[in-house]
Structure formats: C-alpha cells, structure tokens
Motif scaffolding. Structure first.
Motif, PDB file in Angstrom:
ATOM      1  N   VAL A   1     -13.611  -1.855  11.237  1.00 50.26           N
ATOM      2  CA  VAL A   1     -13.121  -1.234   9.997  1.00 50.26           C
ATOM      3  C   VAL A   1     -13.672   0.189   9.937  1.00 50.26           C
ATOM      4  O   VAL A   1     -14.461   0.592  10.789  1.00 50.26           O
TER       5      VAL A   1
ATOM      6  N   GLY B   1      -9.781  -2.264  12.453  1.00 48.28           N
ATOM      7  CA  GLY B   1      -9.934  -3.394  11.527  1.00 48.28           C
ATOM      8  C   GLY B   1     -10.577  -4.572  12.241  1.00 48.28           C
ATOM      9  O   GLY B   1     -11.363  -4.398  13.167  1.00 48.28           O
TER      10      GLY B   1
ATOM     11  N   THR C   1      -5.919  -7.842  -1.691  1.00 45.53           N
ATOM     12  CA  THR C   1      -6.312  -6.560  -1.070  1.00 45.53           C
ATOM     13  C   THR C   1      -5.801  -6.521   0.373  1.00 45.53           C
ATOM     14  O   THR C   1      -5.986  -7.489   1.118  1.00 45.53           O
TER      15      THR C   1
ATOM     16  N   LEU D   1      -5.687  -6.040   4.273  1.00 43.25           N
ATOM     17  CA  LEU D   1      -6.716  -6.150   5.314  1.00 43.25           C
ATOM     18  C   LEU D   1      -6.070  -5.777   6.659  1.00 43.25           C
ATOM     19  O   LEU D   1      -4.920  -6.127   6.919  1.00 43.25           O
ATOM     20  N   ASP D   2      -6.835  -5.100   7.533  1.00 44.57           N
ATOM     21  CA  ASP D   2      -6.286  -4.618   8.816  1.00 44.57           C
ATOM     22  C   ASP D   2      -6.684  -5.543   9.968  1.00 44.57           C
ATOM     23  O   ASP D   2      -7.853  -5.916  10.084  1.00 44.57           O
TER      24      ASP D   2
ATOM     25  N   VAL E   1      -1.123  -5.489   8.675  1.00 41.77           N
ATOM     26  CA  VAL E   1      -1.890  -5.285   7.440  1.00 41.77           C
ATOM     27  C   VAL E   1      -1.420  -6.360   6.463  1.00 41.77           C
ATOM     28  O   VAL E   1      -0.257  -6.385   6.067  1.00 41.77           O
TER      29      VAL E   1
ATOM     30  N   MET F   1     -13.987  -5.752   4.039  1.00 48.50           N
ATOM     31  CA  MET F   1     -12.519  -5.781   4.012  1.00 48.50           C
ATOM     32  C   MET F   1     -11.975  -6.082   2.617  1.00 48.50           C
ATOM     33  O   MET F   1     -11.136  -5.351   2.100  1.00 48.50           O
TER      34      MET F   1
ATOM     35  N   GLY G   1     -12.075  -3.493   0.041  1.00 48.67           N
ATOM     36  CA  GLY G   1     -11.246  -2.311   0.306  1.00 48.67           C
ATOM     37  C   GLY G   1     -12.057  -1.135   0.833  1.00 48.67           C
ATOM     38  O   GLY G   1     -11.502  -0.113   1.229  1.00 48.67           O
TER      39      GLY G   1
ATOM     40  N   LYS H   1     -11.243  -0.151   4.477  1.00 55.02           N
ATOM     41  CA  LYS H   1      -9.792  -0.088   4.777  1.00 55.02           C
ATOM     42  C   LYS H   1      -9.462   1.159   5.603  1.00 55.02           C
ATOM     43  O   LYS H   1      -9.983   2.244   5.355  1.00 55.02           O
TER      44      LYS H   1
END
Ligand SMILES: NC(=O)c1ccc[n+]([C@@H]2O[C@H](COP(=O)([O-])OP(=O)(O)OC[C@H]3O[C@@H](n4cnc5c(N)ncnc54)[C@H](OP(=O)(O)O)[C@@H]3O)[C@@H](O)[C@H]2O)c1
Length: 303
Positions: free
Chosen positions: A117, A153, A182, A184-185, A216, A271, A274, A277
């Motif tokens: 991340v 991520g 939210t 998340l990658d 995502v 994550m 945020g 991110k």
C-alpha cells in the motif's frame, strides 16, 4: 556492443524475486544479474531456482546484505537495483548497506522492496513492516540516488487464504473491520513482477512511485467476488469500526508472542482506514499488461 542496461535483483530466490527475474527475462530488454547468498547453494529449493536462472542466462553473483564488503562487487556495472528482500531483521540495515554500495558504484536507479500500500501516507506505528519501508525510503531519499517505488496494494494471491484475516474459511466466515465500503487495492504477484520489469527502464518514473492495482474492491465486493468465483458462500461477520480495530491492535500488540498475531490486522488497518489507498493508479501506462481482477485470479487458481 551490448547496450542493454544491467538490472540487479536482490532477493532473487524469494517468492517475489523469482517472479521479477522471470518477468525481466520475458521482457528481454535488460541484462539480468541475480544476487544470491552463498548459503543458498545448500538449500535444495534455492538450488533448483539458481539452476533455472543460470539456464535462462541470468548472471549470478554472491553477496550478503549484512556483509557490506560483498555488495560493492555485486553492484559494479549495475544500472538498476531491484530489491525484493522480505520482512525481517535484514530489511532495514541490509537495504541501507545496498543503497550505500549502489551509490558508491554509480547505480542509476534503486527500487526498494516495497510492493505494498502507499506507506508514505501512513504514520510510524500504523504497521510494523511498513515502518521499515518508511525508514528505507527516507534513507534512499537522503542518499540522492534516483528511486522508483512499486506500490500495488495487497497481493491478490492471499485472497481466500489464512494470510488475509478477512477469510476465516475454517468457519466459513468473512470477517471485516470498518463498514465494508472502503475501496481496497489488490494485485497478483505475477502482475506486480511484470510492472517491475516495465518500471526499471521507464524514464518517467525517476523519483516517482508506480501505483498499480489489478482490482479495487470494497470488503463487501471482495466477499462477493470470492463467492462468485468459488461458489462458496461465506457468512458475513462485521467486527467493529476502524477505530475499534486500532484499539484492538493497541491492546493485542504488547501481549503478543509473535507479530503474526497482529501484523495482518495492521495491514487491514492501513487498507480499511483508507490511509494506505493508492491515489494515482496508472495501469494504463503499460497497456501490454492486463492485470487480473480478483474474480479472474480466483477462477484461474485451483482452491
Ligand atoms: N503487498 C503484499 O500483500 C505483500 C505480501 C507479501 C510480501 N510482500 C512484499 O514483497 C517483498 C518480497 O517478499 P517475499 O515474500 O517475496 O520475500 P521472501 O520470499 O522471504 O524472500 C526474501 C529474499 O531475501 C533474501 N535474503 C534474506 N536475507 C538476505 C541477506 N542477508 N542477504 C541477501 N539476501 C537475503 C532471501 O535469500 P535466501 O533465499 O538465501 O534466504 C530471499 O531471496 C517484501 O517487500 C514483502 O513485504 C508484499
């Protein structure tokens, strides 16, 4: 005359390092040098990896991150250093030694072992492993060496495994902190390695981060993608708010017998809060790479 740049991969026998070597060889635009520890020879698994690298024309050099005198020779004539060392007591001092050697040998670009991340936006204390990335990055910036960061991520390969704490498959449960909404990658390790192979010689990535994500998804979408791809329905179990997760980690950490007991939750915190991110995802930069989505990855992967 050989005009291809030389890329040195450190951590070449590791999980990601092995894939980075393959991606560089497949791309074919660089000479590939791999640093191995002499002790690697005695390890049967590494022996096979080393033989495979040799067979594909990788030049092997011996070195140890904790023996700085070995690193000067390793970095001689290298254009780009790619580090893929893991998370342990070597991560910070070893990479600092490598940065020093790279600087001394006139290496043009250094890619530290991030693959994470966006830890630059985190605070110290948010995540023990990412704190180490922050320390190495600060050292790298101070060194004046050109750098490129690879931020992808979470590794998608961990979706549906015990390495991702949301998946408690023993109890057929998907548990999550936060409201589940939210974004998340996620990126596979194979795709991450392909992006590294592009980044090593992309002039526009000088002193920049390459941010990429195969998918995502919010936690709720992740659960749905898992269920759709595997046909396995999970019970949804909200665990509490992001603030409650932070408090859970603060209570757990002092009494934990191993970081394994709370570091996965620290990753989840970076994550679902945020905070980590990726804000500038640039998959489009390399249209030749078609990164897998979570659904595609799970459909391709035998459970
Ligand atoms: N975003 C995510 O979800 C995620 C998940 C997992 C990992 N990652 C990141 O991916 C990166 C690579 O992790 P990995 O799991 O691929 O690591 P790994 O499999 O543990 O590999 C570590 C490599 O470092 C080498 N190494 C260890 N100590 C060394 C020393 N003193 N000198 C030279 N080499 C040494 C090892 O060599 P030997 O084979 O000789 O021991 C091995 O090649 C890390 O930055 C990790 O945090 C990210």
């Amino acid at each position: 005359m050989d005009t291809k740049p030389t890329v040195l991969v450190v951590g070449s026998t590791g999980m990601l390092g092995t894939k980075i070597i393959t991606a560089l060889l497949d791309k074919g635009t660089t000479n590939v040098r791999a640093m191995v520890r002499s002790s690697s020879d005695s390890d049967e698994k590494n022996r096979e990896k080393i033989d495979n690298m040799k067979a594909r024309g990788v030049s092997l050099v011996e070195g140890d991150l904790m023996n700085p005198e070995t690193l000067l020779q390793v970095c001689e004539g290298v254009d780009v250093v790619v580090s893929a060392v893991g998370n342990n007591q070597v991560t910070v001092p070893g990479q600092k030694n490598l940065i020093d050697a790279a600087k001394q040998q006139g290496v043009k670009r250094f890619i530290p072992s991030d693959y994470s991340v966006d830890y630059r936006k985190l605070d110290y204390g948010d995540n023990d492993n990412l704190d180490m990335r922050k320390q190495v990055f600060e050292y790298l910036q101070q060194s004046g060496l050109e750098y490129t960061l690879i931020l992808n991520g979470a590794f998608m390969d961990n979706v549906g495994t015990p390495y991702m704490p949301q998946f408690d498959l023993e109890h057929n449960t998907f548990q999550y902190w936060g409201d589940g909404e939210t974004p998340l990658d996620f990126t596979t390790t194979d795709d991450t390695a392909k992006y590294v192979a592009e980044a090593v010689s992309d002039p526009e990535l000088a002193n920049k981060a390459l941010e990429v994500a195969g998918d995502v998804l919010t936690a709720k979408q992740l659960k749905a993608a898992y269920e759709e791809a595997t046909g396995n329905t999970l019970e949804e179990k909200p665990l509490g708010s992001v603030e409650e997760l932070k408090a859970w980690i603060a209570t757990k950490k002092p009494s934990a017998s191993s970081p394994v007991e709370y570091v996965p939750q620290q990753y989840e915190y970076t994550m679902v809060s945020g905070k980590g991110k990726l804000d500038n995802i640039q998959n489009d930069r390399y249209p030749n790479i078609k990164p897998l989505t979570v659904r595609e990855y799970l459909q391709k992967t035998p459970s």
